[in-house]
Design a protein around this motif. Structure first.
Motif, PDB file in Angstrom:
ATOM      1  N   HIS A  88       5.938  42.492 -31.853  1.00 52.41           N
ATOM      2  CA  HIS A  88       5.297  41.848 -30.700  1.00 52.41           C
ATOM      3  C   HIS A  88       6.137  40.654 -30.223  1.00 52.41           C
ATOM      4  N   ASN A  89       6.611  39.840 -31.183  1.00 51.19           N
ATOM      5  CA  ASN A  89       7.473  38.701 -30.825  1.00 51.19           C
ATOM      6  C   ASN A  89       8.725  39.177 -30.095  1.00 51.19           C
ATOM      7  N   HIS A  93       0.894  45.283 -40.534  1.00 53.95           N
ATOM      8  CA  HIS A  93       0.434  44.199 -39.651  1.00 53.95           C
ATOM      9  C   HIS A  93       1.583  43.253 -39.324  1.00 53.95           C
ATOM     10  N   LEU A 149      -4.409  34.771 -38.675  1.00 56.45           N
ATOM     11  CA  LEU A 149      -3.064  34.775 -38.110  1.00 56.45           C
ATOM     12  C   LEU A 149      -2.495  33.356 -38.056  1.00 56.45           C
ATOM     13  N   LEU A 185       3.486  42.270 -35.834  1.00 58.35           N
ATOM     14  CA  LEU A 185       3.617  40.912 -35.294  1.00 58.35           C
ATOM     15  C   LEU A 185       5.063  40.618 -34.912  1.00 58.35           C
TER      16      LEU A 185
END
Lengths: 330, 392
Positions: A300-301, A293, A172, A297
């Motif tokens: 999530h941000n 994925h 990541l 991400l």
């Protein structure tokens, strides 16, 4: 006294222009270079009363091929990984001498996330009055596009190539801002070359602070990201609109403002513009999984920082400025 | 004023009286007492100085580099692993021609880890472009430190003052600590020709390509060689002021008629002097301490060894696979000299092994060899283990 158009000396006129620029054009950056654009905007906003400590990297190389220099402000380059300590030393000397000049530190993501990370942490912990600017182009571009800890997950670089077995970078992108925030410094922010006015506002805020501040500017590299030089701003803006590049401000480690997204776009809108993600665009299971994925991400941000525009956000990712939702630093 | 000080405290007081504006350091034995001493003097208001306690020696060197470039007199101290961690910055400081003074409290280099004295740390950076001055006692350390601040300012070359860890840094002995007035007469306020200043913007540390790089490096070499003039002048001016020299380029002791000489670095010079006096009174012997290791004073060395049949080089460092480092350089400096002495290389005192007075007779035996001795570790207690450092 009137002046006829024939007698106007354009160069003289340009010299009389009040807008200060710390960096001259004519340097050797690539076409569409996000870093040179960002550095230009930062020095313009910071003004002439500064001293710059610059890490080894593209910016240093393309701006100072001896005997030429692009810098109109005092500028020093020492090494790759000591920029924060170098800036700390300059700042300490100025403080001891009673000189009010502000010290800026310039470094890329390699010099900030990786090799210069320790001196940066030390500089912030000791409270030096330095504005540290990280130009984040997400890989070691100066040496030929090798992966750094800032390279996004699944992006292809020369040392994290996309092949039959491995789909680009396995790890990541390091959440550097969270680590910086854990120092509880007065001011930290992210920005992107897609929003120059936002960069300037953040530089001005940081300049006014007596203490350490940190600004990370997302700066596309057409060579390393494999997009056309005319797409730099579009790519940077797509990063914001997908949620992959959260633009936020922190005071003492707490989020005080974000750049809201008015129309959220899927991450493929960002990926499809860049050759470094080309291997993720197909229908094979690995590509689909990695896209999932990356979408997770981005989501999530968006959730973590509350990036979606609220009712009444007059300025957002389409109108290109920052909505402040609190904080003390103007 | 003559008083008894621990070597580190004496150095700290000398540094503070040189009016440094920025001191940055990281703790490493046996350098710590120097920086602690400076920090206490600053805390007591005896100096208008900022002390920066950094997170590594690498940062310490970088902080003082930035401070000096921004127009402040700056100082740091380190040893051993600290010197090695600084190495990249040390090369950079010299290449950028920034004036700095660094005290190296000489210590062995790991592995095996060892905190005691030898000169491997200073030797590891001998080609970094710094002036390197080795001190034989604490008076020498004080005087050399003060001179170093002037030399670095006059030459824009950084100066490393090498002081034997523990043997000098932790030794209490009476020294004459020069007064503030004396130092102010000797050392003008700090100035740097390329100070970072928005009123006169300069670009420092640019990229230099093949078309100019050779000239820059050749200039550094030439200027380092030429700095011998400033090193000698600083010592002469200091002698005019306080009536005492710190040793110029090479310290010399013994009769001109001597046929055997011993050349060394640092405090073991005093041991050899005492050994010659106590154990071999009347034996003609020329003892030499190379005070100035960088620049290497080849001409002065050639004059110093005139008339000798045998020269024994005693050093506290080793170039594994090559032999003595100092001995190799001495041989190179004397190569082609008519009637040059035979040069014998001896290594002793590694990692703090005590060099006793009895070393003298063992050294002199080397001169009896039929052929010059290239390199011998003269104070081995036993044969090295079959697998050095390895567990059985």
């Amino acid at each position: 006294m009137s002046t006829s158009p024939e007698t106007i000396d354009l160069r003289a006129l340009r010299r009389r222009q009040p807008r200060f620029s710390g960096m001259d054009p004519g340097h050797r950056a690539c076409q569409g270079c996000g870093q040179s654009l960002a550095a230009h905007i930062v020095t313009e906003a910071a003004g002439p009363d500064v001293i710059v400590a610059n890490a080894t990297g593209c910016l240093e190389v393309f701006s100072t091929p001896w005997p030429q220099t692009a810098w109109r402000i005092p500028w020093i380059h020492s090494l790759f990984e000591n920029t924060a300590a170098l800036a700390a030393g300059i700042e300490t000397a100025l403080k001891q001498q009673g000189r009010p000049t502000k010290v800026l530190a310039f470094a890329g993501d390699g010099g900030t996330f990786d090799i210069g990370f320790q001196t940066l942490s030390g500089m912030i912990e000791r409270g030096h009055n330095v504005l540290y600017v990280c130009f984040d182009n997400e890989a070691y571009m100066n040496t030929g596009v090798q992966r750094s800890s800032s390279t996004p997950h699944a992006a292809a670089t020369t040392t994290s190539p996309a092949g039959r077995v491995r789909p680009g970078k396995r790890h990541l992108k390091k959440d550097l801002l969270a680590i910086i925030a854990a120092h509880h410094l007065p001011y930290a922010a992210t920005a992107t070359v897609a929003y120059p006015g936002d960069i300037k506002a953040k530089v001005r805020r940081a300049m006014a602070i007596e203490g350490p501040s940190f600004l990370m500017i997302h700066a596309p590299c057409p060579l390393g990201w494999m997009h056309g030089p005319e797409l730099t701003i579009k790519v940077a803006r797509a990063g914001v609109e997908t949620g992959l590049t959260p633009i936020i401000e922190l005071e003492r480690g707490e989020v005080v403002s974000v750049l809201p997204i008015r129309e959220k776009k899927p991450v493929t809108e960002y990926l499809r513009l860049q050759g470094r993600f080309r291997h993720l665009l197909g229908d094979d299971p690995v590509a689909v999984e990695e896209r999932t994925h990356l979408q997770a991400l981005a989501d999530h941000n968006i959730e973590t920082y509350g990036l979606l525009a609220r009712e009444g956000d007059l300025r957002d990712s389409l109108s290109a400025a920052l909505v402040r939702r609190g904080g003390a630093i103007r | 004023m003559r008083a008894a000080f621990e070597g580190s405290q004496a150095i700290a007081r000398a540094v503070v009286r040189c009016r440094p504006q920025v001191v940055a350091a990281y703790p490493i034995t046996p350098q710590t007492h120097i920086v602690e001493g400076i920090a206490k003097l600053v805390a007591d208001g005896e100096a208008d100085c900022e002390v920066v306690s950094v997170e590594s020696e690498f940062a310490a060197a970088s902080v003082v580099l930035g401070a000096a470039a921004a127009g402040s007199r700056a100082y740091t101290a380190t040893a051993s692993q600290g010197v090695l961690l600084m190495a990249e910055v040390l090369y950079n400081i010299a290449g950028m021609r920034v004036p700095l003074v660094l005290t190296c409290a000489n210590r062995a280099v790991s592995a095996p880890i060892n905190i005691w004295n030898d000169h491997q740390d200073a030797m590891a950076v001998r080609d970094a472009g710094w002036i390197q001055l080795f001190c034989t006692d604490n008076q020498d350390a004080i005087d050399t430190t003060i001179q170093a601040f002037r030399i670095t300012q006059d030459t824009e070359l950084p100066v490393m003052v090498c002081v034997d860890g523990f043997i000098l840094t932790h030794l209490f002995e009476p020294v004459d600590l020069p007064s503030q007035e004396q130092i102010d007469m000797f050392l003008p306020p700090y100035r740097f020709s390329r100070t970072l200043d928005p009123r006169r913007p300069l670009t420092l540390g640019t990229l230099v390509g093949p078309e100019h790089y050779t000239e820059v490096r050749a200039q550094l070499h030439g200027d380092l060689e030429a700095s011998i003039t400033e090193i000698l002048k600083a010592d002469a001016d200091w002698a005019d002021l306080v009536g005492r020299r710190a040793g110029g380029l090479i310290k010399l002791d013994g009769p001109h008629r001597a046929k055997i000489g011993i050349l060394t670095l640092g405090s073991v010079y005093g041991t050899l002097q005492e050994a010659a006096r106590e154990l071999l009174p009347g034996t003609p012997l020329r003892l030499m301490a190379l005070r100035c290791f960088r620049p290497f004073p080849a001409e002065a060395l050639r004059r110093a060894v005139e008339g000798l049949a045998d020269l024994i080089v005693l050093e506290r460092a080793i170039g594994p696979g090559a032999g003595g480092i100092l001995a190799t350089e001495v041989r190179a400096a004397l190569a082609g000299l008519r009637d040059a002495p035979r040069v014998h290389g001896a290594v002793a005192g590694l990692g703090g092994r005590d060099i006793p007075l009895g070393i003298l007779s063992r050294l002199l035996r080397l001169a009896e060899a039929a052929e010059p001795v290239r390199c011998t570790v003269i104070d081995l207690r036993s044969a090295p283990p079959a697998r050095p450092g390895g567990a059985k």
